[in-house]
Design an enzyme around this catalytic site. Structure first.
Site, PDB file in Angstrom:
ATOM      1  N   CYS A  86       0.840  -1.202   0.000  1.00  6.76           N
ATOM      2  CA  CYS A  86       0.000   0.000   0.000  1.00  6.76           C
ATOM      3  C   CYS A  86       0.879   1.256   0.000  1.00  6.76           C
ATOM      4  O   CYS A  86       1.527   1.534  -0.993  1.00  6.76           O
ATOM      5  CB  CYS A  86      -0.971  -0.048   1.183  1.00  6.76           C
ATOM      6  SG  CYS A  86      -2.408   1.040   0.985  1.00  6.76           S
ATOM      7  N   HIS A 196      -3.378  -5.751   1.076  1.00  8.18           N
ATOM      8  CA  HIS A 196      -2.673  -5.975   2.343  1.00  8.18           C
ATOM      9  C   HIS A 196      -2.609  -7.454   2.717  1.00  8.18           C
ATOM     10  O   HIS A 196      -3.500  -7.967   3.397  1.00  8.18           O
ATOM     11  CB  HIS A 196      -3.400  -5.230   3.466  1.00  8.18           C
ATOM     12  CG  HIS A 196      -3.247  -3.749   3.431  1.00  8.18           C
ATOM     13  ND1 HIS A 196      -2.269  -3.080   4.138  1.00  8.18           N
ATOM     14  CD2 HIS A 196      -3.950  -2.792   2.771  1.00  8.18           C
ATOM     15  CE1 HIS A 196      -2.383  -1.778   3.930  1.00  8.18           C
ATOM     16  NE2 HIS A 196      -3.391  -1.581   3.103  1.00  8.18           N
ATOM     17  N   GLU A 198      -0.797  -8.814   4.935  1.00 10.10           N
ATOM     18  CA  GLU A 198      -0.663  -8.948   6.386  1.00 10.10           C
ATOM     19  C   GLU A 198      -2.011  -8.925   7.101  1.00 10.10           C
ATOM     20  O   GLU A 198      -2.116  -9.299   8.274  1.00 10.10           O
ATOM     21  CB  GLU A 198       0.260  -7.851   6.939  1.00 10.10           C
ATOM     22  CG  GLU A 198      -0.366  -6.480   7.122  1.00 10.10           C
ATOM     23  CD  GLU A 198      -0.520  -5.668   5.847  1.00 10.10           C
ATOM     24  OE1 GLU A 198      -0.849  -4.474   5.953  1.00 10.10           O
ATOM     25  OE2 GLU A 198      -0.329  -6.225   4.752  1.00 10.10           O
TER      26      GLU A 198
END
Length: 231
Positions: A86, A196, A198
């Site tokens: 990002c 994302h 994560e």
């Protein structure tokens, strides 16, 4: 394998990235402040999402001048693994480590929701545990995720296999050229993406499809260093 998670003023996904490394692959990981001038101890560097320096001027435009970015560039040139997520992707493009730019979303709205991605290139250190053409669910959260490059650069990216992820056909959330959600450098060791991973490391979060980005790079590092599964 040692990981560094870079922290800029305004980073807000650094803890998520730290936890993803710690809890999914159990490797040593440190937060590294943007003023750091030595990353030689690390094998992989994550440039996380957020709003570095408040996104003043434009996303990543100030962060690219932080002292640590000289070290990120050096690490990339040495073949170490670099993942920009990002805002981290935006910083990598501003720093010239990846081609293109990230513009305001087509509808000028912040988009935050699950996104379906096609794995275009599973031959990078970060994607080797995926199948080519596989559709994965990895969330987005951005206002300036509209990837753009000129036609010559796009043709080069396509020819070199540098497009890593695309939004599923018909589900481009931001207007990115050629539905691009993530790319890599020519050496394949630097990957930038707007979604994302994560935030997708456990079904409790709605998807565990992002976990394989971390298992992939650990596997790549072990193969490079001749390490066993148990280290």
């Amino acid at each position: 394998m040692r990981f560094a998670v870079i922290v800029f003023p305004g980073s807000n996904c650094d803890i998520d990235c730290y936890k993803a490394v710690e809890e999914t692959i159990g490797q040593p990981v440190d937060y590294v402040w943007h003023t750091a001038t030595d990353l030689s101890a690390y094998d992989a560097i994550i440039v996380p999402g957020g709003f570095s320096y408040g996104d003043y001027l434009r996303c990543g435009a100030i962060a690219r001048f932080a002292p640590v970015m000289n070290e990120v560039r050096k690490a990339a040139e040495e073949g170490k693994y670099v993942l920009g997520i990002c805002n981290g992707f935006q910083i990598l493009t501003e720093a010239g480590l990846l081609p293109g730019v990230l513009l305001r979303n087509r509808e000028l709205k912040f988009r935050c929701h699950p996104a379906l991605l096609e794995v275009v290139n599973n031959e990078t250190p970060f994607t080797r545990d995926y199948a080519k053409g596989e559709i994965v669910n990895i969330p987005i959260a951005h206002g300036e995720g509209n990837y753009y490059c000129d036609e010559e650069t796009l043709a080069k990216l396509e020819a070199n296999g540098q497009v890593v992820f695309r939004y599923k056909a018909g589900e481009n959330p931001n207007g990115s050229v050629s539905d691009i959600a993530g790319i890599c450098n020519e050496g394949r060791n630097v990957v930038g993406m707007m979604p994302h991973p994560e935030r997708a490391v456990s079904e409790l979060l709605g998807s565990s499809d992002g976990k394989r980005m971390f298992t992939s790079v650990l596997s790549a590092w072990r193969e490079r260093h001749g390490a066993t599964v148990n280290g």
